[in-house]
Design a protein around this motif. Structure first.
Motif, PDB file in Angstrom:
ATOM      1  N   LEU A 197       6.272 -15.008   9.050  1.00 33.45           N
ATOM      2  CA  LEU A 197       6.105 -13.771   8.291  1.00 33.45           C
ATOM      3  C   LEU A 197       4.618 -13.453   8.187  1.00 33.45           C
ATOM      4  N   VAL A 198       4.311 -12.263   8.628  1.00 32.08           N
ATOM      5  CA  VAL A 198       2.926 -11.822   8.574  1.00 32.08           C
ATOM      6  C   VAL A 198       2.654 -11.095   7.259  1.00 32.08           C
ATOM      7  N   GLY A 199       3.570 -10.254   6.856  1.00 38.77           N
ATOM      8  CA  GLY A 199       3.423  -9.491   5.628  1.00 38.77           C
ATOM      9  C   GLY A 199       4.537  -8.481   5.511  1.00 38.77           C
ATOM     10  N   ARG A 200       4.441  -7.649   4.469  1.00 37.78           N
ATOM     11  CA  ARG A 200       5.464  -6.635   4.267  1.00 37.78           C
ATOM     12  C   ARG A 200       4.821  -5.293   3.999  1.00 37.78           C
ATOM     13  N   VAL A 201       5.408  -4.261   4.628  1.00 40.27           N
ATOM     14  CA  VAL A 201       4.917  -2.888   4.510  1.00 40.27           C
ATOM     15  C   VAL A 201       5.963  -2.078   3.749  1.00 40.27           C
ATOM     16  N   ASP A 202       5.500  -1.260   2.832  1.00 41.14           N
ATOM     17  CA  ASP A 202       6.420  -0.382   2.096  1.00 41.14           C
ATOM     18  C   ASP A 202       6.715   0.849   2.963  1.00 41.14           C
ATOM     19  N   LEU A 203       7.862   0.786   3.645  1.00 41.95           N
ATOM     20  CA  LEU A 203       8.200   1.863   4.584  1.00 41.95           C
ATOM     21  C   LEU A 203       8.656   3.125   3.876  1.00 41.95           C
ATOM     22  N   LYS A 204       9.296   2.986   2.685  1.00 43.83           N
ATOM     23  CA  LYS A 204       9.861   4.159   2.033  1.00 43.83           C
ATOM     24  C   LYS A 204       8.785   5.077   1.494  1.00 43.83           C
ATOM     25  N   GLU A 205       7.634   4.503   1.159  1.00 42.41           N
ATOM     26  CA  GLU A 205       6.571   5.367   0.692  1.00 42.41           C
ATOM     27  C   GLU A 205       6.014   6.217   1.816  1.00 42.41           C
ATOM     28  N   CYS A 206       6.138   5.695   3.059  1.00 38.69           N
ATOM     29  CA  CYS A 206       5.659   6.471   4.211  1.00 38.69           C
ATOM     30  C   CYS A 206       6.716   7.463   4.669  1.00 38.69           C
ATOM     31  N   LEU A 207       7.969   6.974   4.855  1.00 33.57           N
ATOM     32  CA  LEU A 207       9.079   7.842   5.295  1.00 33.57           C
ATOM     33  C   LEU A 207      10.337   7.362   4.589  1.00 33.57           C
ATOM     34  N   GLN A 208      10.907   8.244   3.750  1.00 36.47           N
ATOM     35  CA  GLN A 208      12.011   7.841   2.883  1.00 36.47           C
ATOM     36  C   GLN A 208      13.267   7.483   3.684  1.00 36.47           C
ATOM     37  N   SER A 209      13.532   8.212   4.743  1.00 30.16           N
ATOM     38  CA  SER A 209      14.764   7.989   5.541  1.00 30.16           C
ATOM     39  C   SER A 209      14.386   7.665   6.975  1.00 30.16           C
ATOM     40  N   ALA A 210      13.919   6.442   7.154  1.00 31.84           N
ATOM     41  CA  ALA A 210      13.535   6.006   8.501  1.00 31.84           C
ATOM     42  C   ALA A 210      14.751   5.406   9.200  1.00 31.84           C
ATOM     43  N   GLU A 211      15.198   6.048  10.276  1.00 34.91           N
ATOM     44  CA  GLU A 211      16.369   5.565  11.032  1.00 34.91           C
ATOM     45  C   GLU A 211      15.963   4.702  12.203  1.00 34.91           C
ATOM     46  N   PHE A 212      14.759   4.854  12.661  1.00 33.45           N
ATOM     47  CA  PHE A 212      14.301   4.096  13.831  1.00 33.45           C
ATOM     48  C   PHE A 212      12.950   3.477  13.501  1.00 33.45           C
ATOM     49  N   ILE A 213      12.842   2.118  13.621  1.00 28.14           N
ATOM     50  CA  ILE A 213      11.618   1.378  13.319  1.00 28.14           C
ATOM     51  C   ILE A 213      11.246   0.562  14.543  1.00 28.14           C
ATOM     52  N   SER A 214      10.021   0.662  15.016  1.00 29.00           N
ATOM     53  CA  SER A 214       9.588  -0.086  16.197  1.00 29.00           C
ATOM     54  C   SER A 214       8.119  -0.451  16.063  1.00 29.00           C
ATOM     55  N   SER A 215       7.724  -1.434  16.883  1.00 27.36           N
ATOM     56  CA  SER A 215       6.329  -1.907  16.887  1.00 27.36           C
ATOM     57  C   SER A 215       5.730  -1.635  18.253  1.00 27.36           C
ATOM     58  N   SER A 216       4.457  -1.248  18.238  1.00 25.11           N
ATOM     59  CA  SER A 216       3.784  -0.989  19.516  1.00 25.11           C
ATOM     60  C   SER A 216       3.400  -2.271  20.229  1.00 25.11           C
ATOM     61  N   ASP A 217       3.388  -3.369  19.519  1.00 25.05           N
ATOM     62  CA  ASP A 217       3.036  -4.667  20.099  1.00 25.05           C
ATOM     63  C   ASP A 217       4.287  -5.528  20.125  1.00 25.05           C
ATOM     64  N   GLY A 218       4.639  -6.014  21.310  1.00 27.58           N
ATOM     65  CA  GLY A 218       5.855  -6.797  21.450  1.00 27.58           C
ATOM     66  C   GLY A 218       5.783  -8.161  20.793  1.00 27.58           C
ATOM     67  N   ASN A 219       4.620  -8.604  20.354  1.00 27.73           N
ATOM     68  CA  ASN A 219       4.471  -9.895  19.677  1.00 27.73           C
ATOM     69  C   ASN A 219       4.889  -9.831  18.220  1.00 27.73           C
ATOM     70  N   PHE A 220       5.218  -8.600  17.730  1.00 36.68           N
ATOM     71  CA  PHE A 220       5.568  -8.444  16.325  1.00 36.68           C
ATOM     72  C   PHE A 220       6.859  -7.620  16.250  1.00 36.68           C
ATOM     73  N   LYS A 221       7.660  -7.945  15.211  1.00 33.10           N
ATOM     74  CA  LYS A 221       8.872  -7.196  14.938  1.00 33.10           C
ATOM     75  C   LYS A 221       8.888  -6.809  13.477  1.00 33.10           C
ATOM     76  N   VAL A 222       9.516  -5.652  13.160  1.00 34.47           N
ATOM     77  CA  VAL A 222       9.541  -5.095  11.820  1.00 34.47           C
ATOM     78  C   VAL A 222      10.997  -4.972  11.392  1.00 34.47           C
ATOM     79  N   LEU A 223      11.340  -5.559  10.228  1.00 32.05           N
ATOM     80  CA  LEU A 223      12.690  -5.459   9.682  1.00 32.05           C
ATOM     81  C   LEU A 223      12.825  -4.190   8.860  1.00 32.05           C
ATOM     82  N   GLU A 224      14.052  -3.912   8.407  1.00 31.85           N
ATOM     83  CA  GLU A 224      14.320  -2.689   7.670  1.00 31.85           C
ATOM     84  C   GLU A 224      13.625  -2.691   6.307  1.00 31.85           C
ATOM     85  N   ASP A 225      13.441  -3.879   5.722  1.00 30.12           N
ATOM     86  CA  ASP A 225      12.767  -3.932   4.413  1.00 30.12           C
ATOM     87  C   ASP A 225      11.247  -3.900   4.533  1.00 30.12           C
TER      88      ASP A 225
END
Length: 868
Positions: free
Chosen positions: A25-53
């Motif tokens: 675990l690297v850290g956690r980002v508050d996605l809802k503050e950026c986009l309330q209804s995010a249906e698609f989440i992706s990372s530009s770097d394949g060495n990292f993955k982002v969960l829904e939370d």
């Protein structure tokens, strides 16, 4: 973790070690503050993955070579078509100065890891006190870092919100209120352990809180009322139905282990049914269920959980069992005897109604009555049916009764049910109920009655007008005779017959012919009235049927035929417009005696016979009278014209054959013209031949030398006897010609010897004729020394020469010419005799010297053949 809310959609900075492990675990980002209804989440770097939370993990081991690493998190809302980016910077954290350890700290000790506790359990409907601690989570890294605990998931920040919370410093998990297991059987929350700067030394922990079931739900039946049916007189053990109950408590526990029982039965008599405690199946218990006594039962049933223990929760339900009717009761007449009356000759009239009693269920097949007449209805004059509305039997007269024949009729009627009987156990066989009906016949003055009411009269076709074809009379039922009865035929019917008004004799008034108009049907029904002295009338029917007669002559369908040289039999087929037995089989006869000796008829089948010549008769057209006799003896005369033609197929026959009728010969116009032209040509030939002939026949001396080289030795050892036969007729000798005619039966063979060795052969059919002129003197044939007459040469040669030339000209394959142009085989070296051609003449006499050297055997033959 440092998170800048105002710049959440722009940049997030995480402080991480220089060496990152996989799935860390690297850290956690508050996605809802950026986009309330995010249906698609992706990372530009394949060495990292982002969960829904918003948790960011490494996908593989990673080493930060530079001091800073940057990648982007892409968020998309497909429906709203919104896209936002979060820039993430990973900053390598500075190394802390390690603590000074004592000597004893060098010993490594394995301690129990406390970050992954067992699932927590909370009692359903707990009474508190609240907040109620249910579990504690701790991280081993708390020994080295300051750890803060947090949690998310159902019951915390998701519905039902606020049910649980976790203390930030201690990791204790508390429940704030009671929980219903049937609504929320378990919760899965995610626990986090982080340092004050946002670093997460532990992977997020998924912790399960299970709600332990409490027996707070009573079982219940799936239906408010269960209704079942069972036939009466069913045997014990027959399944009636099954009741079903359910419990909302936790399955496969005592809270949902159910037991069934019958609490009460209505009517309260001997228990009729049993209920299986585990399955809820209801079965027949009473040996005899009688619908007539108890049509239905009502059962009060109970279901209890905790395996039926007294402290278990229970519910009651109602079951209604209806007893279905079976035909176990026979119907019976209300009366054993009935009386009624009816006038004679009445038909289709109701004379009586009877009723029965049946204990079975009304309106069912077990109570429906079926009536029958058992005795007294041999003439089928009565009929009994069932009134479906009242279940009564209706007795009717369907055939008129005769008072004079029987003044009273006694009937025995019986009754059964529509459905077959079903006997109860240990019961006796049911018997049929019967009743007697006495019918009194009332006398009525009747009109005359025809016997029979329908009279069939067969009339031969084409009978004479006025032919008596039968007699139709009526009788007075009271007197039994026909006195004073008159007859007449009402108008408006087919006028084929009439009836004598006193005697009832029937005669024809027309010639009945099946080929004419209304008579094509072959029959006609005529109504006849009979009137007595009192004016009473009776009716009868005469059916006049026209019987086919022998009115047509048989005739041959085809009468013109062509018969070729193969003389294949001709099939003659006759037709007759009459019907059997006045048509086939037919008999054929040739009525002309002369032609009957030349032609014959042979049967083929009932309609056809074969016509064929008896012998080798000459070609020509024959008109043969043939009579055909049908099966009724009627004779039809026919003329069959047969063209006997010298052909291979009938299409080749062009009318050249001579017409022969009764043995006479006639010549056509073209034949006469051909004869005239041939006669002129023949006359020129004869003049030329006579000029070339010598004064006589040259006599040569025959020697015996060299004979063996020219003539084949025959079996004749000595000169034969002088032949004196009346069939050998010497022909006329003129211009050095010699000839003989041999008569054999109906044919004569002519051989004409001309000049020296020149021969003409021909065969002429019909008549006894010769080329020479033969006269009779004193009964002996006498040769005429004159030359052949022109007509004799013409009649003899022209038809034959013309016919052969025509056949050779028509045959493309040259088959006919092969009969006259013969190729001779090679017989050796050249003969001393030279050529023996048809044109040899006196100029070649020097080439015939070898004839003087013949042996003695040939001299005798030569002297016999040459008349000096």
């Amino acid at each position: 973790v440092l998170s800048f809310c105002c710049e959440a959609c722009k940049k997030v900075i995480f402080h991480v070690p220089s060496e990152l492990e996989a799935d860390m675990l690297v850290g956690r980002v508050d996605l809802k503050e950026c986009l309330q209804s995010a249906e698609f989440i992706s990372s530009s770097d394949g060495n990292f993955k982002v969960l829904e939370d918003g948790s960011v993990y490494t996908t593989s081991a990673l080493s930060l070579s530079a001091k800073k690493k940057t990648f982007t998190i892409l968020l998309k809302d497909i429906q709203e078509q919104i896209q936002k980016k979060i820039h993430v910077d990973l900053v390598k954290e500075e190394k802390k100065t390690p603590k000074t350890r004592h000597a004893r700290d060098t010993v490594l000790k394995r301690t129990k890891r406390r970050w992954g506790p067992i699932p927590s359990v909370m009692i359903e409907n707990s009474l508190g006190p609240f907040p109620l601690q249910i579990q504690q989570v701790q991280s081993d890294t708390a020994q080295n870092y300051t750890i803060y605990y947090s949690a998310s998931g159902p019951g915390i920040d998701q519905d039902p919100k606020g049910l649980f919370y976790i203390e930030r410093e201690t990791g204790n998990i508390f429940a704030t209120r009671a929980v219903d297991r049937e609504q929320y059987p378990s919760f899965q929350i995610i626990c986090f352990a982080t340092t004050p700067d946002g670093y997460s030394p532990e992977v997020p922990l998924v912790h399960t809180i299970r709600i332990e079931d409490d027996n707070d739900n009573a079982p219940y039946f799936t239906q408010d009322l269960f209704e079942f049916c069972v036939p009466e007189n069913s045997r014990p053990g027959v399944v009636v139905g099954k009741v079903i109950a359910e419990d909302r408590d936790e399955p496969y526990t005592l809270h949902t282990t159910l037991k069934y029982r019958i609490v009460s039965q209505t009517p309260p008599i001997t228990p009729a049914f049993s209920l299986h405690g585990d399955t809820g199946v209801i079965s027949v218990l009473l040996p005899q269920l009688d619908r007539e006594l108890v049509p239905s039962y009502t059962l009060l049933v109970e279901v209890r959980d905790m395996a039926g223990q007294p402290f278990g929760l229970c519910t009651t339900g109602t079951v209604v069992v209806k007893i279905e009717d079976t035909n176990d009761n026979a119907p019976s007449f209300k009366q054993l005897q009935y009386e009624t009356r009816v006038e004679e000759n009445r038909v289709n009239v109701e004379i009586l109604r009877v009723s029965v009693v049946d204990l079975d269920e009304p309106g069912s097949p077990g109570s429906g009555a079926v009536y029958e007449i058992i005795r007294g209805n041999d003439d089928q004059a009565f009929e009994i049916t069932t009134d479906k509305n009242t279940n009564e039997g209706i007795l009717c007269v369907v055939k008129g009764l005769d008072y004079e024949t029987a003044k009273q009729r006694v009937l025995v009627i019986g009754v059964n049910n529509e459905a077959p009987y079903v006997l109860a156990p240990h019961s006796q066989q049911l018997s049929q109920s019967t009743s007697s009906v006495t019918v009194h016949v009332l006398d009525v003055d009747e009109g005359p009655v025809f016997k029979p009411c329908l009279l069939r009269l067969d009339v031969k076709e084409c009978e004479d007008i006025g032919t008596a074809i039968g007699r139709y009379v009526a009788e007075d039922p009271e007197t039994g005779n026909s006195e004073g009865i008159r007859y007449r035929i009402p108008p408006g019917q087919c006028n084929w017959i009439n009836i004598d008004d006193k005697s009832g004799e029937v005669r024809t008034v027309r010639v009945l012919d099946r080929d004419m108009g209304e008579m094509r049907r072959g029959q006609c029904n005529v109504t006849v009235l009979a009137i007595d002295r009192n004016g009473k009338t009776g009716t009868g029917t005469i059916q006049v049927c026209i019987v086919p007669g022998n009115k047509n002559f048989p005739r041959i369908a085809q009468t013109d035929y062509i018969m070729c040289r193969d003389r294949k039999p001709i099939c003659l087929t006759a037709e007759d417009a009459d019907e059997a037995p006045y048509s086939a089989p037919f008999v054929y006869r040739i009525t002309d005696r002369n032609l009957a000796s030349m032609w014959k008829l042979t049967p083929h089948d009932d309609n056809s016979w074969y016509l064929s010549p008896k012998s080798d008769i000459p070609y020509g057209v024959y008109e043969i009278p043939v009579s055909v006799i049908d099966n009724g003896g009627k004779i039809g005369e026919n003329i069959v014209r047969v063209n006997l033609c010298d052909c291979v197929t009938p299409s080749e026959c062009d009318g050249r054959s001579r017409q022969l009728t009764g043995g006479n010969v006639t010549l056509g116009l073209w034949a006469i013209l051909a004869m005239i032209l041939g006669s002129l040509l023949l006359l020129l030939i004869l003049i030329t031949i006579c000029g070339c002939c010598g004064a006589g026949v040259m006599h040569r001396q025959v020697t015996d030398d060299c004979a063996n080289h020219n003539l084949i030795i025959s079996n004749t050892e000595a000169p034969g006897e002088e032949v004196m036969d009346h069939n050998i007729i010497p022909l006329q000798n003129t211009c050095d010609q010699g000839g003989y005619g041999v008569k054999t039966g109906e044919q004569q063979t002519f051989e004409m010897v001309k000049g020296r060795g020149h021969t003409l052969e021909s065969v002429k059919g019909g008549g006894h004729q010769t080329l020479g002129s033969v006269k009779e003197v004193g009964g002996q044939p006498m040769m005429d020394t004159c030359r052949y007459s022109y007509s004799e040469w013409h009649n003899f040669t022209h038809p034959r020469l013309g016919e052969k030339v025509h056949l050779c000209r028509q045959d493309e394959e040259q088959k006919h010419s092969e009969d006259y142009l013969l190729s001779y085989n090679y017989e050796g070296k050249g003969s001393l005799a030279g050529s023996v051609g048809c044109c040899s003449d006196q100029h070649e006499e020097e080439a015939l010297d070898f004839l003087d050297q013949l042996e003695p055997k040939f001299r005798t033959l030569a002297e016999t053949c040459i008349k000096r």
